[in-house]
Each structure stands twice: as structure tokens, then as C-alpha cells.
Design an enzyme around this catalytic site. Structure first.
Site, PDB file in Angstrom:
ATOM      1  N   SER A 214       0.837  -1.188   0.000  1.00 13.01           N
ATOM      2  CA  SER A 214       0.000   0.000   0.000  1.00 13.01           C
ATOM      3  C   SER A 214       0.882   1.252   0.000  1.00 13.01           C
ATOM      4  CB  SER A 214      -0.966  -0.033   1.190  1.00 13.01           C
ATOM      5  OG  SER A 214      -1.985   0.924   1.044  1.00 13.01           O
ATOM      6  N   GLU A 332      -9.217  -5.685  -3.164  1.00 12.80           N
ATOM      7  CA  GLU A 332      -8.583  -4.490  -2.602  1.00 12.80           C
ATOM      8  C   GLU A 332      -9.582  -3.529  -1.954  1.00 12.80           C
ATOM      9  OE1 GLU A 332      -5.432  -3.946  -2.331  1.00 12.80           O
ATOM     10  OE2 GLU A 332      -4.356  -4.897  -3.984  1.00 12.80           O
ATOM     11  N   HIS A 426      -7.638  -5.854   0.925  1.00 11.01           N
ATOM     12  CA  HIS A 426      -6.406  -5.072   0.933  1.00 11.01           C
ATOM     13  C   HIS A 426      -5.547  -5.431   2.146  1.00 11.01           C
ATOM     14  CE1 HIS A 426      -3.998  -1.516  -0.062  1.00 11.01           C
ATOM     15  NE2 HIS A 426      -4.093  -1.099   1.185  1.00 11.01           N
TER      16      HIS A 426
END
Length: 545
Positions: A214, A332, A426
Site C-alpha cells: 500500500s 482491494e 487489501h
């Protein structure tokens, strides 16, 4: 006689055990450190300062290398996390206990096999939107990954307004005339410390892999585009990276205000004018007020630390010429729904919005993201525009440089996650990478304690460790992972790893066309402003498909 012998053997065994668990010490150029002996022959050294604390009157200055210390420094406890807002209650990513924080936070942690010698080095850069997180989070414990024969390092770096504020007065006092990229400069300073000191832990300064997820993967891309980081690492891992448009220091670009102007606007919003007053503010209060004012921490293109937009640096082939492993997760956005706009009334309204915004590309958008299932369409549109496109772009561009490049797709589900609508969410791969399946945050869907989950974790750790070691991901007893190359190969991580070719055919080309037209227009950003909230797309432009 026999009793005496038994006692002697017991004492000998106890002494051997005590010696095996005795606190290890290393003598590094930075100074002598006392760490902790863990199971499986792993030594841990925590809270090691790599830079002096830029606090108070020194706030918003580039990091300066920490001075060497005398005597033996206790490295058995983590250093404080960098100042950050309180996490949202109930967030999947919120830690169980609030992290101790301080402006004096520039430290790193090392996990190393006791017998490490010229071992590959794996440097983990935590995620958290450049706003939160820490290298000390339990999910990032490096012991199990170090057991793969790596020296694992996790780092802290300045976050939020303290790490990414640009301001005209800050630029004026800078020898380079720039400001705002302090968190990125911290990461570069940490890599310099590693170059000088990691040999004392058994690591090879000539075989360093930077890795992150990320915002950590965004940082990996920044480092690949930053000239000052060149030569400090030799491979890169980018998990769920996002190559969004980046602000410039002094000019409005791609519809994004100049970073210095954003700094002035923040000062106005929080009613604290002037650099001296901003530096005098309590760090936590300033951070909280900046977050409440929607300050968005990002690096900026300043011509020095970042000479170019990352997307342009990769187009020109001016990024670091290193092997890369990159990928993204099927779900995600399932845990990041704040990135989605409100849903339209129905499929017809959805289709009308897409046609109004995408012009000659509307039918291609509707074919790929049909409105029969609005939630699925919106989740996939944002996922692909941010994470899918970026991952494939990274492996394509490194392949074009003649570097080995490997693409993955995390599509693993398990009962508690799938039941909560969080299939392959995610960051869901991180406990598998670090082997921390039992130490996830409190709100994380509990991972089953089964042989299948443990096997998938071992496979992922094996692939990543092999990549760090040799530049080629391989895991014992698992399928061969082919490079992206002409076949556009990838590895899917579902119930088990399975190689494939041509992941989501046409997705990359469609998103690349949209981004190319926005870039050519010059006044449109590219990030999560896609689908039914996309700005009207210019028709075909020179140089764009």
C-alpha cells in the site's frame, strides 16, 4: 555415581540452553547493541536509531545521521511509532493497543539468523496511507521471514503533516530550495544506515531488497524514482502499489494544487500562520488538526528528491534498473469502501453516467464493468484503476528495461473473511508473508489454524525470500513462477499457488488509455476518481490509444 553424572548432564544442558538464549550483541559502526535471542536461532534488535530526531525548531528538516553511541545500547524494545492520528474505531487495520508515539521516532528493527553471513537483506516499509502505522506492528514481526535465511529490517518514517508538509518558508530555508519530502528522505537515510551497518548483523549491503504494501509500495516506487536512493537497494517488491498523479512543489499539475500552496492552505484552515508557530505546536495536536482538515500526505515532484512524476520516470526508463515483484489483491476495495462514490439508483443510471464520462471508451468500460451487479462493478473499477493497472505497469516497465519482473494476483479467501464480504481484501496477504497468522489485529477476520493456511504462508514466504536472495521467486514443492515477459505470466495465490498467463486481458490497456488521455489533457488527476465520478474523458489525443 549415576546421580552425579545425571546432575552434571543437567547442568551442562542448562548452561548450553542459557548460552543459546543469552542476549546477543553486535558491534556495528553505529555502536554496540544488545538484542534478544528468539526461537529457531533468530536474533532480534529493536528500536535502533538511524537518524537524529528532527523535533521542535528542527521540525521539517531533512534527517541527519544518528551519532554513534558509546557503551552497549539496549535494543530489546521497539522505539515509538511516529506521530499519527488515532485509528478509526473498528478498522481492520487498527492495532489492539494504541502504539506509543513520539516525534523522536526514526528507528529501525533487525531480525537476523544467529549464523547469518552475507545474507540477503529484506527492508520492510509499512503501509498506512503515509498517515499511520509502524515497523513495530505485530503483523510485521520479521522472525519467521528471517528463518528463511534473510536479514529482515523494518523502519519507521515521518508520517502525515510532519512527514510531507511543503511550505514556501520551508523551501526558503532549504539549501536545495525544496520542502515536503521528509518521510521519503527518512527512508533514504534508513537505507544509508543499512549500507553502513547491516554487515554487523550478517547481512549483505550488496543484496538489499526494498519491499512494502500500500503506502509502503507507493514508497517503493518513490525510491525507485529518487536519484538519491540509487545504489542503496538492488531489488524491489511492491504489494498493492498505486501510481497516482503526484503534486508538484510550486505549480498546479494534473489538476492538483502545488504542494506549497496546500501547505499554506492547511495553515489557513487550522488558523496557525507562520513557520515558527507551526513548529511550536504540539505534534499530536498538529497532526490531528491536519487530518481533520483533509490534509493528504504525498511526496511531491520538487526537481531534487523526485525530479519527475513517477509515471513519467517509469515511461522514460529513468527508474532504478532492478528486478521487481509486484501484484495486487482481488478484493482491494472491499475493505476500503471509503474510496467508492455513492452507488447510483440502478443499472440504467450507472450506464448513463459511464457513457457521459467516458465518451468513445464508454462501451469498453461497460463491457468490462457491467452494471448488472453495481457493487461488483464499482469495486472492480476502482481496484483496477489504482492497483491492478499499477502492478502490471511496474512489471511491464521493468521488463522493458531488461530486468526480471514477476506479477502476482492474491485471490485467497477463507471462511471468516468471505462471510464478511472481504474476500482477498487489501493487505490480506501480509500475515501469510510474515508467518504471523495468529497475531493479526483484533478486527481482522480470523485465519483458520489449518495445515492448508500454514502451507500457503510457507509458500509465499519461500517465494519472497527466494526473490530477495536471487531475484527469482521459487518455493520448495511449489510451481515454478515464470517472469512476466512476452507471455505476460503471473502467479495466482488462491487456495494454492497456480501460474497463469494474461491476467485480466485488456484491463491494463483500457486504464492506460484513460490515464494517458488525462496526462495529455494536463488538467486532470488520476487516482480514485473513476467510474461514475470520473471527469469527462477527452477524446483520443496525440500519443494516446
Amino acid at each position: 555415581m549415576i546421580r552425579t553424572l545425571i546432575r552434571a548432564l543437567a547442568v551442562s544442558a542448562a548452561l548450553c540452553s542459557a548460552q543459546a538464549l543469552a542476549a546477543p550483541q553486535v558491534q556495528a559502526p553505529a555502536g554496540t547493541l544488545k538484542g534478544e535471542a528468539l526461537a529457531d536461532g533468530i536474533h532480534a534488535f529493536r528500536g535502533i536509531p538511524y537518524a537524529q530526531a528532527p523535533v521542535g525548531a528542527l521540525r521539517w528538516r531533512p534527517p541527519v545521521a544518528a551519532a554513534a553511541w558509546k557503551g552497549v545500547r539496549d535494543a530489546t524494545r521497539f522505539g515509538p511509532a511516529c506521530i499519527q492520528p488515532a485509528p478509526r474505531p473498528g478498522s481492520l487495520y487498527a492495532p489492539g493497543e494504541p502504539l506509543p508515539t513520539s516525534e523522536d521516532c526514526l528507528s529501525l528493527n533487525v531480525w537476523a539468523p544467529a549464523d547469518a553471513k552475507d545474507a540477503p537483506v529484506f527492508v520492510w516499509i509499512h503501509g498506512g496511507s503515509l498517515t499511520g502505522g509502524s515497523g513495530s506492528e505485530p503483523m510485521y514481526d520479521g522472525a519467521r521471514l528471517a528463518a528463511q535465511g534473510l536479514v529482515v529490517v523494518s523502519i519507521n518514517y515521518r508520517l502525515g503533516v510532519l512527514g510531507y508538509l511543503a511550505h514556501p518558508q520551508l523551501s526558503e530555508e532549504s539549501a536545495d530550495g525544496v520542502s515536503g519530502n521528509y518521510g521519503l528522505l527518512d527512508q533514504i537515510q534508513a537505507l544509508r544506515w543499512i549500507q553502513r551497518n547491516i554487515g554487523a548483523f550478517g547481512g549483505s549491503a550488496g543484496n538489499v531488497t526494498i519491499a512494502g504494501e500500500s503506502a509502503g509500495a507507493l514508497s517503493v516506487m518513490y525510491l525507485m524514482a529518487a536519484p538519491d536512493a540509487r545504489g542503496l537497494f538492488h531489488k524491489a517488491v511492491a504489494q498493492s502499489a498505486y501510481m497516482i498523479s503526484t503534486p508538484a512543489l510550486r505549480t498546479t499539475v494534473h489538476g492538483t494544487p502545488a504542494a506549497e500552496q496546500s501547505g499554506l492552505e492547511l495553515s489557513r484552515k487550522i488558523e496557525v500562520r507562520g513557520l515558527a508557530r507551526l513548529r511550536a505546536m504540539d505534534a499530536q495536536e498538529l497532526t490531528a488538526k491536519a487530518a481533520a482538515s483533509a490534509f493528504l500526505p504525498l511526496a511531491n515532484v520538487d526537481g531534487k528528491v523526485l525530479p519527475l512524476q513517477p509515471v513519467e520516470a517509469f515511461d522514460r526508463g529513468e527508474q532504478a534498473p532492478v528486478p521487481i515483484l509486484a501484484g495486487y489483491n482481488d478484493g482491494e476495495i472491499r475493505s476500503l469502501r471509503f474510496l467508492l462514490p455513492p452507488a447510483p439508483a440502478d443499472g440504467a443510471a450507472y450506464a448513463a453516467e459511464i457513457r457521459a464520462r467516458y465518451g468513445d471508451l464508454a462501451e469498453a468500460m461497460l463491457q468490462r464493468y457491467p452494471g448488472q451487479d453495481l457493487d461488483a462493478a464499482m469495486l472492480a473499477t476502482t481496484r483496477d484503476a489504482m492497483y491492478g493497472w499499477t502492478a502490471e505497469r511496474l512489471v511491464r516497465k521493468q521488463t522493458a528495461l531488461g530486468q526480471r519482473a514477476y506479477l502476482y494476483y492474491w485471490d485467497h479467501g477463507y471462511p471468516t473473511a468471505d462471510a464478511a464480504g472481504l474476500h482477498a481484501f487489501h493487505a490480506g496477504e501480509l500475515p501469510y508473508l510474515f508467518g504471523t497468522l495468529r497475531t493479526t489485529p483484533p478486527w481482522w477476520p480470523q485465519i483458520p489454524d489449518t495445515a492448508a493456511e500454514a502451507s500457503l504462508s510457507a509458500a509465499m514466504a519461500g517465494y519472497w525470500a527466494s526473490f530477495a536472495r536471487t531475484g527469482v521467486p521459487a518455493a520448495t514443492g511449489m510451481p515454478e513462477w515464470p517472469a512476466f515477459g512476452q507471455a505476460q505470466a503471473y502467479m495466482a495465490f488462491g487456495a494454492v499457488p497456480a501460474p497463469g498467463e494474461h491476467l485480466k486481458p485488456g484491463m491494463y490497456e483500457l486504464v492506460e488509455t484513460v490515464v494517458c488521455r488525462r496526462r495529455a489533457h494536463g488538467g486532470l488527476p488520476w487516482h480514485w476518481n473513476v467510474g461514475i465520478v470520473a471527469p469527462p474523458l477527452p477524446e483520443g489525443m496525440a500519443g494516446c490509444p
